[in-house]
Structures are given as structure tokens and as C-alpha cells.
Design a protein around this motif. Structure first.
Motif, mmCIF file in Angstrom:
data_model
loop_
_atom_site.group_PDB
_atom_site.id
_atom_site.type_symbol
_atom_site.label_atom_id
_atom_site.label_comp_id
_atom_site.label_asym_id
_atom_site.label_seq_id
_atom_site.Cartn_x
_atom_site.Cartn_y
_atom_site.Cartn_z
ATOM 1 N N UNK A 175 0.278 -4.800 5.763
ATOM 2 C CA UNK A 175 1.248 -3.819 5.258
ATOM 3 C C UNK A 175 1.189 -3.668 3.744
ATOM 4 N N UNK A 176 0.375 -4.495 3.071
ATOM 5 C CA UNK A 176 0.399 -4.561 1.618
ATOM 6 C C UNK A 176 0.089 -3.229 0.943
ATOM 7 N N UNK A 177 -0.918 -2.544 1.426
ATOM 8 C CA UNK A 177 -1.300 -1.264 0.813
ATOM 9 C C UNK A 177 -0.160 -0.260 0.909
ATOM 10 N N UNK A 178 0.494 -0.202 2.067
ATOM 11 C CA UNK A 178 1.620 0.719 2.263
ATOM 12 C C UNK A 178 2.766 0.357 1.328
ATOM 13 N N UNK A 179 3.032 -0.934 1.208
ATOM 14 C CA UNK A 179 4.118 -1.395 0.334
ATOM 15 C C UNK A 179 3.832 -1.017 -1.117
ATOM 16 N N UNK A 180 2.619 -1.290 -1.574
ATOM 17 C CA UNK A 180 2.258 -1.007 -2.966
ATOM 18 C C UNK A 180 2.279 0.493 -3.261
ATOM 19 N N UNK A 181 1.781 1.276 -2.336
ATOM 20 C CA UNK A 181 1.648 2.713 -2.557
ATOM 21 C C UNK A 181 2.966 3.461 -2.400
ATOM 22 N N UNK A 182 3.731 3.108 -1.377
ATOM 23 C CA UNK A 182 4.914 3.899 -1.021
ATOM 24 C C UNK A 182 6.255 3.281 -1.401
ATOM 25 N N UNK A 183 6.327 1.963 -1.435
ATOM 26 C CA UNK A 183 7.634 1.335 -1.627
ATOM 27 C C UNK A 183 7.839 0.791 -3.027
ATOM 28 N N UNK A 184 6.867 0.042 -3.536
ATOM 29 C CA UNK A 184 7.036 -0.558 -4.862
ATOM 30 C C UNK A 184 7.090 0.507 -5.942
ATOM 31 N N UNK A 185 6.301 1.560 -5.808
ATOM 32 C CA UNK A 185 6.347 2.658 -6.776
ATOM 33 C C UNK A 185 7.707 3.333 -6.774
ATOM 34 N N UNK A 186 8.238 3.575 -5.561
ATOM 35 C CA UNK A 186 9.572 4.175 -5.445
ATOM 36 C C UNK A 186 10.629 3.276 -6.048
ATOM 37 N N UNK A 187 10.487 1.958 -5.818
ATOM 38 C CA UNK A 187 11.447 0.984 -6.336
ATOM 39 C C UNK A 187 11.431 1.001 -7.860
ATOM 40 N N UNK A 188 10.240 1.057 -8.447
ATOM 41 C CA UNK A 188 10.116 1.102 -9.904
ATOM 42 C C UNK A 188 10.698 2.387 -10.472
#
Length: 206
Positions: A175-188
Motif C-alpha cells: 500500500x506504500x505507493x498509494x499512501x505516498x501518492x494519495x494520502x501523505x501529499x493530501x495530509x501535507x
């Protein structure tokens, strides 16, 4: 005499069977989703010490196995699985009412991927579907918290059911790629917006 541990185990088995029977029978009779949820909620209220996660695990087991009918989950199933989970959105709203339950639902999906051979390699896809705008069953923050946590578990009648560490670590990698691309960017981006809002508030005060 029957020990308390044995009676708890029997109650768990009975509850799981009852949930499965409600799901199977109501689906065969084309009962509306809202009425199925009422039946499940009524059972949950009577068997008050059984958890939301336990209910969802049995429900999803029935839905996924009936949907796949023995076929291995592949990319061609994604669209229809998304449609299925979207139709069952009221089930998630009823039995996954908060972030705690969302975290447990992630662990339930991990366990189902162990138990159902057809979805053994589909954990990351199922989580993405449940996180999508169509389903909105698992929020971004819940996935990020699960990813940061050192352990994954959900609660049943007899206590916590832990996901094996090697399985959890493998799922996080998937799931790491999805998290980095879609979630962590949104969180930042959200944090930046909050910071900008605080700065503008301070400037207005001055």
C-alpha cells in the motif's frame, strides 16, 4: 460444568453463524440492504458484547465470497467490487461509525485476505476501494495511523485478534505507493492550509 472460556467461544461461534445466516438468507430472499442492516443491528443489540469488527468480518466474508464465486480477484473485478461496496455503504456507516472502527476494519480486511484465498493478494486494492470517494468507508487519517502503527488487530468477543507481523509488514509495502501518492501529499497540503489559516488569523489580530 462448562468453563467461562468455553461458553465465550460458543457464543462467538453462535454469533458468527447467526450473522452469516442473516446475510445469506436475506440476500437469497432479495431483502433490501437497509432491512438487512436492521436485522443485523437487532442481533448486535441482543448480543451486546460482540464487536462491530466481528460483525463486519462475517458480513464482508459473505459478500466477497458470494461476489467472487470461487474466482481469484483480479483487476477486472475492481469496478464491480467498487460498485458492490458502494451499494453497501449503509452497512459501513452503521458498523464502522468512527476512526477506531475504521482502523479495526483495515485489520479485518487483512484477516479476510488470510482466510479467503481468492483475495490473498488483493489487500491493497480493497483498501483503496474502501478509501475511494464512492465508498468513503475508511478515511485517509485511519490508513495513515494504521501505517504508522507497529501492530494491527481487531477485537472480537474473546479479545484482540492480532494480524501476524510479517503479513502486516507485507501489506504496508503493497500500500506504500498509494499512501505516498494519495494520502501523505493530501495530509501535507491540509497541514499547510491550517498553518496559512493560523498565520492569517494572527495577522488580522495585529
Amino acid at each position: 460444568s462448562v468453563s467461562s472460556e468455553d461458553s465465550e467461544a460458543d457464543e462467538k461461534i453462535d454469533y458468527d453463524n447467526l450473522v452469516e445466516n442473516i446475510m445469506t438468507s436475506d440476500l437469497e430472499n432479495n431483502t433490501s440492504i437497509n432491512d438487512i442492516i436492521k436485522d443485523l443491528a437487532g442481533l448486535k443489540n441482543r448480543c451486546w458484547n460482540n464487536t462491530f469488527a466481528q460483525t463486519m468480518k462475517v458480513c464482508l466474508f459473505v459478500l466477497i465470497t458470494k461476489f467472487l464465486k470461487g474466482e481469484k480477484f483480479s483487476k477486472r473485478h475492481i469496478k464491480e467490487m467498487t460498485k458492490l461496496f458502494k451499494e453497501w455503504k449503509p452497512l459501513f456507516e452503521r458498523f464502522v461509525p468512527n476512526e477506531t472502527e475504521e482502523l479495526q476494519l483495515i485489520s479485518v480486511i487483512e484477516q479476510l485476505c488470510i482466510e479467503i484465498e481468492e483475495i490473498s493478494s488483493a489487500f491493497h486494492i480493497l483498501i483503496q476501494i474502501l478509501n475511494s470517494e464512492e465508498c468513503n468507508a475508511i478515511g485517509d487519517e485511519s490508513i495513515l495511523k494504521w501505517n504508522r502503527s507497529s501492530e494491527s488487530y481487531y477485537e472480537e468477543l474473546e479479545g484482540k485478534v492480532y494480524i501476524p507481523k510479517n503479513v502486516n509488514e507485507a501489506n504496508k509495502k503493497k500500500l506504500q505507493k498509494y499512501i505516498e501518492t494519495n494520502l501523505e501529499n493530501n495530509d501535507e497540503e491540509n497541514e499547510e492550509k491550517e498553518d496559512d489559516g493560523e498565520e492569517s488569523d494572527e495577522s488580522e489580530k495585529k
